[in-house]
Design an enzyme around this catalytic site. Sequence first.
Site, PDB file in Angstrom:
ATOM      1  N   VAL A  14       0.820  -1.207   0.000  1.00  0.00           N
ATOM      2  CA  VAL A  14       0.000   0.000   0.000  1.00  0.00           C
ATOM      3  C   VAL A  14       0.854   1.257   0.000  1.00  0.00           C
ATOM      4  O   VAL A  14       0.623   2.184  -0.780  1.00  0.00           O
ATOM      5  CB  VAL A  14      -0.965  -0.021   1.209  1.00  0.00           C
ATOM      6  CG1 VAL A  14      -1.594   1.331   1.437  1.00  0.00           C
ATOM      7  CG2 VAL A  14      -2.038  -1.073   0.979  1.00  0.00           C
ATOM      8  N   THR A 124      -5.420  -0.345   7.453  1.00  0.00           N
ATOM      9  CA  THR A 124      -6.759  -0.748   7.891  1.00  0.00           C
ATOM     10  C   THR A 124      -6.711  -0.930   9.407  1.00  0.00           C
ATOM     11  O   THR A 124      -6.003  -1.805   9.908  1.00  0.00           O
ATOM     12  CB  THR A 124      -7.149  -2.067   7.190  1.00  0.00           C
ATOM     13  OG1 THR A 124      -7.053  -1.862   5.777  1.00  0.00           O
ATOM     14  CG2 THR A 124      -8.551  -2.501   7.568  1.00  0.00           C
ATOM     15  N   LYS A 206     -14.154   0.593   5.513  1.00  0.00           N
ATOM     16  CA  LYS A 206     -13.109  -0.322   5.014  1.00  0.00           C
ATOM     17  C   LYS A 206     -13.425  -1.771   5.409  1.00  0.00           C
ATOM     18  O   LYS A 206     -13.433  -2.673   4.570  1.00  0.00           O
ATOM     19  CB  LYS A 206     -11.749   0.120   5.566  1.00  0.00           C
ATOM     20  CG  LYS A 206     -10.609  -0.789   5.227  1.00  0.00           C
ATOM     21  CD  LYS A 206     -10.328  -0.849   3.739  1.00  0.00           C
ATOM     22  CE  LYS A 206      -9.530  -2.089   3.383  1.00  0.00           C
ATOM     23  NZ  LYS A 206      -9.359  -2.266   1.949  1.00  0.00           N
ATOM     24  N   CYS A 262      -5.760  -9.531   3.116  1.00  0.00           N
ATOM     25  CA  CYS A 262      -6.825  -8.649   3.601  1.00  0.00           C
ATOM     26  C   CYS A 262      -8.104  -9.364   4.029  1.00  0.00           C
ATOM     27  O   CYS A 262      -8.513  -9.237   5.185  1.00  0.00           O
ATOM     28  CB  CYS A 262      -7.140  -7.609   2.535  1.00  0.00           C
ATOM     29  SG  CYS A 262      -5.762  -6.461   2.316  1.00  0.00           S
ATOM     30  N   LYS A 323      -3.856 -14.940  -5.612  1.00  0.00           N
ATOM     31  CA  LYS A 323      -4.615 -14.545  -6.793  1.00  0.00           C
ATOM     32  C   LYS A 323      -3.611 -14.276  -7.901  1.00  0.00           C
ATOM     33  O   LYS A 323      -2.416 -14.157  -7.618  1.00  0.00           O
ATOM     34  CB  LYS A 323      -5.492 -13.314  -6.502  1.00  0.00           C
ATOM     35  CG  LYS A 323      -4.690 -12.076  -6.127  1.00  0.00           C
ATOM     36  CD  LYS A 323      -5.559 -10.881  -5.877  1.00  0.00           C
ATOM     37  CE  LYS A 323      -6.075 -10.295  -7.181  1.00  0.00           C
ATOM     38  NZ  LYS A 323      -6.705  -8.978  -7.003  1.00  0.00           N
TER      39      LYS A 323
HETATM   40  N1  LIG Z   1      -2.076  -5.218   0.559  1.00  0.00           N
HETATM   41  C1  LIG Z   1      -3.217  -4.700   0.153  1.00  0.00           C
HETATM   42  O1  LIG Z   1      -3.704  -5.011  -0.936  1.00  0.00           O
HETATM   43  C2  LIG Z   1      -3.961  -3.716   1.011  1.00  0.00           C
HETATM   44  C3  LIG Z   1      -5.024  -2.994   0.456  1.00  0.00           C
HETATM   45  C4  LIG Z   1      -5.728  -2.088   1.256  1.00  0.00           C
HETATM   46  C5  LIG Z   1      -5.354  -1.888   2.575  1.00  0.00           C
HETATM   47  N2  LIG Z   1      -4.308  -2.606   3.095  1.00  0.00           N
HETATM   48  C6  LIG Z   1      -3.910  -2.318   4.472  1.00  0.00           C
HETATM   49  O2  LIG Z   1      -2.749  -1.469   4.405  1.00  0.00           O
HETATM   50  C7  LIG Z   1      -1.843  -1.777   5.472  1.00  0.00           C
HETATM   51  C8  LIG Z   1      -0.481  -2.143   4.912  1.00  0.00           C
HETATM   52  O3  LIG Z   1      -0.624  -3.337   4.178  1.00  0.00           O
HETATM   53  P1  LIG Z   1       0.533  -3.843   3.204  1.00  0.00           P
HETATM   54  O4  LIG Z   1       0.001  -5.033   2.500  1.00  0.00           O
HETATM   55  O5  LIG Z   1       1.066  -2.711   2.440  1.00  0.00           O
HETATM   56  O6  LIG Z   1       1.639  -4.306   4.285  1.00  0.00           O
HETATM   57  P2  LIG Z   1       3.155  -4.709   4.019  1.00  0.00           P
HETATM   58  O7  LIG Z   1       3.492  -5.707   5.062  1.00  0.00           O
HETATM   59  O8  LIG Z   1       3.366  -5.033   2.584  1.00  0.00           O
HETATM   60  O9  LIG Z   1       3.965  -3.351   4.308  1.00  0.00           O
HETATM   61  C9  LIG Z   1       4.088  -2.771   5.555  1.00  0.00           C
HETATM   62  C10 LIG Z   1       5.465  -2.105   5.623  1.00  0.00           C
HETATM   63  O10 LIG Z   1       5.556  -1.346   6.823  1.00  0.00           O
HETATM   64  C11 LIG Z   1       6.890  -1.418   7.283  1.00  0.00           C
HETATM   65  N3  LIG Z   1       6.959  -1.006   8.692  1.00  0.00           N
HETATM   66  C12 LIG Z   1       6.525  -1.692   9.783  1.00  0.00           C
HETATM   67  N4  LIG Z   1       6.713  -0.938  10.883  1.00  0.00           N
HETATM   68  C13 LIG Z   1       7.259   0.231  10.494  1.00  0.00           C
HETATM   69  C14 LIG Z   1       7.670   1.419  11.169  1.00  0.00           C
HETATM   70  N5  LIG Z   1       7.527   1.534  12.494  1.00  0.00           N
HETATM   71  N6  LIG Z   1       8.185   2.423  10.450  1.00  0.00           N
HETATM   72  C15 LIG Z   1       8.323   2.308   9.109  1.00  0.00           C
HETATM   73  N7  LIG Z   1       7.955   1.221   8.422  1.00  0.00           N
HETATM   74  C16 LIG Z   1       7.426   0.190   9.099  1.00  0.00           C
HETATM   75  C17 LIG Z   1       7.294  -2.848   7.006  1.00  0.00           C
HETATM   76  O11 LIG Z   1       8.694  -3.020   6.990  1.00  0.00           O
HETATM   77  C18 LIG Z   1       6.622  -3.086   5.649  1.00  0.00           C
HETATM   78  O12 LIG Z   1       7.514  -2.784   4.586  1.00  0.00           O
HETATM   79  C19 LIG Z   1      -2.531  -2.867   6.280  1.00  0.00           C
HETATM   80  O13 LIG Z   1      -3.268  -2.266   7.310  1.00  0.00           O
HETATM   81  C20 LIG Z   1      -3.474  -3.521   5.287  1.00  0.00           C
HETATM   82  O14 LIG Z   1      -4.582  -4.130   5.903  1.00  0.00           O
HETATM   83  C21 LIG Z   1      -3.599  -3.494   2.350  1.00  0.00           C
HETATM   84  O1  LIG Z   2     -15.220 -13.853  -7.136  1.00  0.00           O
HETATM   85  C1  LIG Z   2     -14.194 -13.950  -6.468  1.00  0.00           C
HETATM   86  C2  LIG Z   2     -13.322 -12.855  -6.234  1.00  0.00           C
HETATM   87  C3  LIG Z   2     -12.192 -13.050  -5.455  1.00  0.00           C
HETATM   88  N1  LIG Z   2     -11.920 -14.280  -4.929  1.00  0.00           N
HETATM   89  C4  LIG Z   2     -10.726 -14.448  -4.063  1.00  0.00           C
HETATM   90  O2  LIG Z   2     -10.745 -13.427  -3.072  1.00  0.00           O
HETATM   91  C5  LIG Z   2      -9.407 -13.097  -2.678  1.00  0.00           C
HETATM   92  C6  LIG Z   2      -9.206 -11.594  -2.691  1.00  0.00           C
HETATM   93  O3  LIG Z   2      -9.227 -11.127  -4.035  1.00  0.00           O
HETATM   94  P1  LIG Z   2      -9.201  -9.567  -4.393  1.00  0.00           P
HETATM   95  O4  LIG Z   2     -10.231  -8.883  -3.626  1.00  0.00           O
HETATM   96  O5  LIG Z   2      -9.251  -9.458  -5.860  1.00  0.00           O
HETATM   97  O6  LIG Z   2      -7.735  -9.154  -3.937  1.00  0.00           O
HETATM   98  P2  LIG Z   2      -7.137  -8.315  -2.699  1.00  0.00           P
HETATM   99  O7  LIG Z   2      -5.874  -7.732  -3.196  1.00  0.00           O
HETATM  100  O8  LIG Z   2      -7.101  -9.165  -1.488  1.00  0.00           O
HETATM  101  O9  LIG Z   2      -8.163  -7.092  -2.480  1.00  0.00           O
HETATM  102  C7  LIG Z   2      -9.125  -7.048  -1.427  1.00  0.00           C
HETATM  103  O10 LIG Z   2      -8.534  -6.649  -0.218  1.00  0.00           O
HETATM  104  C8  LIG Z   2      -7.880  -5.361  -0.282  1.00  0.00           C
HETATM  105  C9  LIG Z   2      -7.198  -5.140   1.061  1.00  0.00           C
HETATM  106  O11 LIG Z   2      -8.057  -4.690   2.040  1.00  0.00           O
HETATM  107  C10 LIG Z   2      -8.909  -4.292  -0.606  1.00  0.00           C
HETATM  108  O12 LIG Z   2      -8.270  -3.036  -0.660  1.00  0.00           O
HETATM  109  C11 LIG Z   2      -9.588  -4.634  -1.928  1.00  0.00           C
HETATM  110  O13 LIG Z   2     -10.609  -3.679  -2.194  1.00  0.00           O
HETATM  111  C12 LIG Z   2     -10.196  -6.035  -1.829  1.00  0.00           C
HETATM  112  O14 LIG Z   2     -10.770  -6.417  -3.076  1.00  0.00           O
HETATM  113  C13 LIG Z   2      -8.480 -13.853  -3.650  1.00  0.00           C
HETATM  114  O15 LIG Z   2      -7.997 -15.025  -3.010  1.00  0.00           O
HETATM  115  C14 LIG Z   2      -9.398 -14.244  -4.799  1.00  0.00           C
HETATM  116  O16 LIG Z   2      -9.003 -15.431  -5.450  1.00  0.00           O
HETATM  117  C15 LIG Z   2     -12.761 -15.353  -5.158  1.00  0.00           C
HETATM  118  O17 LIG Z   2     -12.532 -16.467  -4.669  1.00  0.00           O
HETATM  119  N2  LIG Z   2     -13.885 -15.154  -5.926  1.00  0.00           N
END
Ligand SMILES: NC(=O)c1ccc[n+]([C@@H]2O[C@H](COP(=O)([O-])OP(=O)(O)OC[C@H]3O[C@@H](n4cnc5c(N)ncnc54)[C@H](O)[C@@H]3O)[C@@H](O)[C@H]2O)c1
Ligand SMILES: O=c1ccn([C@@H]2O[C@H](COP(=O)(O)OP(=O)(O)O[C@H]3O[C@H](CO)[C@@H](O)[C@H](O)[C@H]3O)[C@@H](O)[C@H]2O)c(=O)[nH]1
Length: 442
Positions: A14, A124, A206, A262, A323
């Site tokens: 993110v 989140t 969220k 997530c 995925k």
């Molecule tokens: N991955 C997604 O698709 C996604 C989408 C939407 C929201 N989120 C939310 O966003 C947040 C981050 O998720 P992510 O997947 O990017 O995590 P991630 O594990 O990929 O990245 C987190 C980063 O934060 C760093 N970190 C930890 N503590 C720190 C500190 N004190 N100072 C500086 N850096 C530090 C880590 O080294 C790591 O690189 C979570 O709350 C997640 O639920 C993730």
């Molecule tokens: O019809 C579907 C759609 C998805 N999946 C599965 O659901 C999981 C999540 O898929 P997807 O939502 O596309 O990927 P994420 O990157 O995990 O994204 C979700 O999680 C993120 C982290 O919170 C949010 O930001 C996004 O909006 C939300 O879609 C995966 O294992 C997919 O294979 C299914 O099994 N069936």
Amino acid sequence: MVVERIAVIGTGYVGLVSGTTFAELGHSVICADLDEAKIAMLQRAEIPIYEPGLQELVTSNVQKNRLAFTSDIGEAIRSSDILLIAVGTPTLESGDVDMKYVHHVIATIVSHTTSAKVIVIKSTVPVGTGRRVEQELRTALPHIQIDVVSNPEFLREGSAIHDTFHPDRIVIGAEQAEAGKRIAALQSALPGELLLTDRESAELIKYASNAFLAAKISFINEMAHVCEKVGADVGLVAKGMGLDKRIGPHFLNAGIGYGGSCFPKDTRAQLKIAQNVDYDFKILSAVIEVNQLQRERFVDKIKDTLGGKLHGKRIAVLGLAFKPNTDDLRDAPALDVIHALQSLGAEIHAYDPAALHHASKLLRDVQMYDDLYDAAYDADAIVIATEWETIRQMNAERIRSLMRYPVIIDGRNMFRPDEMSRLGFTYVSVGRAAAIHMEAAI
Ligand SMILES: NC(=O)c1ccc[n+]([C@@H]2O[C@H](COP(=O)([O-])OP(=O)(O)OC[C@H]3O[C@@H](n4cnc5c(N)ncnc54)[C@H](O)[C@@H]3O)[C@@H](O)[C@H]2O)c1
Ligand SMILES: O=c1ccn([C@@H]2O[C@H](COP(=O)(O)OP(=O)(O)O[C@H]3O[C@H](CO)[C@@H](O)[C@H](O)[C@H]3O)[C@@H](O)[C@H]2O)c(=O)[nH]1
């Protein structure tokens, strides 16, 4: 446009995508992370994650001097006016959210803040976090203007760049209208509806969104079981449901269930958030249970298809990432399926085009291939766990000629059952009664 100085704290999926997006929108961004190896890679213009389109965007913004990387978090804080928190928020054994990374960031902000800041929480986080963080910072830094804004992220891995530049909505939760408007202005060039709310609502939007999407998936997976029993096709059922605009076609693909960093963690966190206010969120408990069962039932399906015994059978698992278009293995269904198959005595050969590097740290006694034909060689069966395009495009006749037995158990319903039978496969998928179970093929 006002060019803002932004520090992104936490440069993971993110943080890196958000930071790069804000740079692309013209702001001056410094992405900071405690992980020095990750920052060193980024400083060498190497991208630590697999995310289509990210490399080009990072490189071009670094060249324009709008994007930089540092492991000096204090300096990033001192030199910026807006601090975007994007650290991980994993789940504890209890189901509560582990806030240790967020707390650590807040302590660092307290130590290094000497001028006014707007803190944006992108991670989140449980409802109430924004309010608590603001109180804590204002108490620790009474003479400095601090505002905390919630701006949850909705990107999906694998299409993160597209999602960020084409959001359905931008949610901003703020108590002080000025701070909310300033964060909205940062993103004013993006399409999508802007929803300004209080912080608590933004934080809940969220979790509610992820929980609802997960519910759609578990719902269609339960329908898939009914379809198998009554001779219906879940793909057609989903299509027919999805044509109703009130339902919509998305997130109705039946399969081995959801994984990733997530949905599994956020559904559990939302359940706990409800429990903590004495509410039993029954639908969500069922969503989580169904998702777990889905993996177990898929293993049963593999076992049944292969005549009940897996001992000594060579199974080619195609796809490991949770995925397609990502190398992320966090809570990937393929890992559970592989562990279960190994415990039943199967020999696993695995293919993934992006996740092998991470997989080699998580899986034992698995032969790994970046070529799916090599993985399929001499296999008693193929198990599809991730719908990678390379798998969709595979030459089925070549695959059949390489396999010991032409059996495919497809956890992502990638192919048409009639077509696969025509090509000589025993093809079993999820919720499609037309799939033929032929132990006789073995
Ligand atoms: N991955 C997604 O698709 C996604 C989408 C939407 C929201 N989120 C939310 O966003 C947040 C981050 O998720 P992510 O997947 O990017 O995590 P991630 O594990 O990929 O990245 C987190 C980063 O934060 C760093 N970190 C930890 N503590 C720190 C500190 N004190 N100072 C500086 N850096 C530090 C880590 O080294 C790591 O690189 C979570 O709350 C997640 O639920 C993730
Ligand atoms: O019809 C579907 C759609 C998805 N999946 C599965 O659901 C999981 C999540 O898929 P997807 O939502 O596309 O990927 P994420 O990157 O995990 O994204 C979700 O999680 C993120 C982290 O919170 C949010 O930001 C996004 O909006 C939300 O879609 C995966 O294992 C997919 O294979 C299914 O099994 N069936």
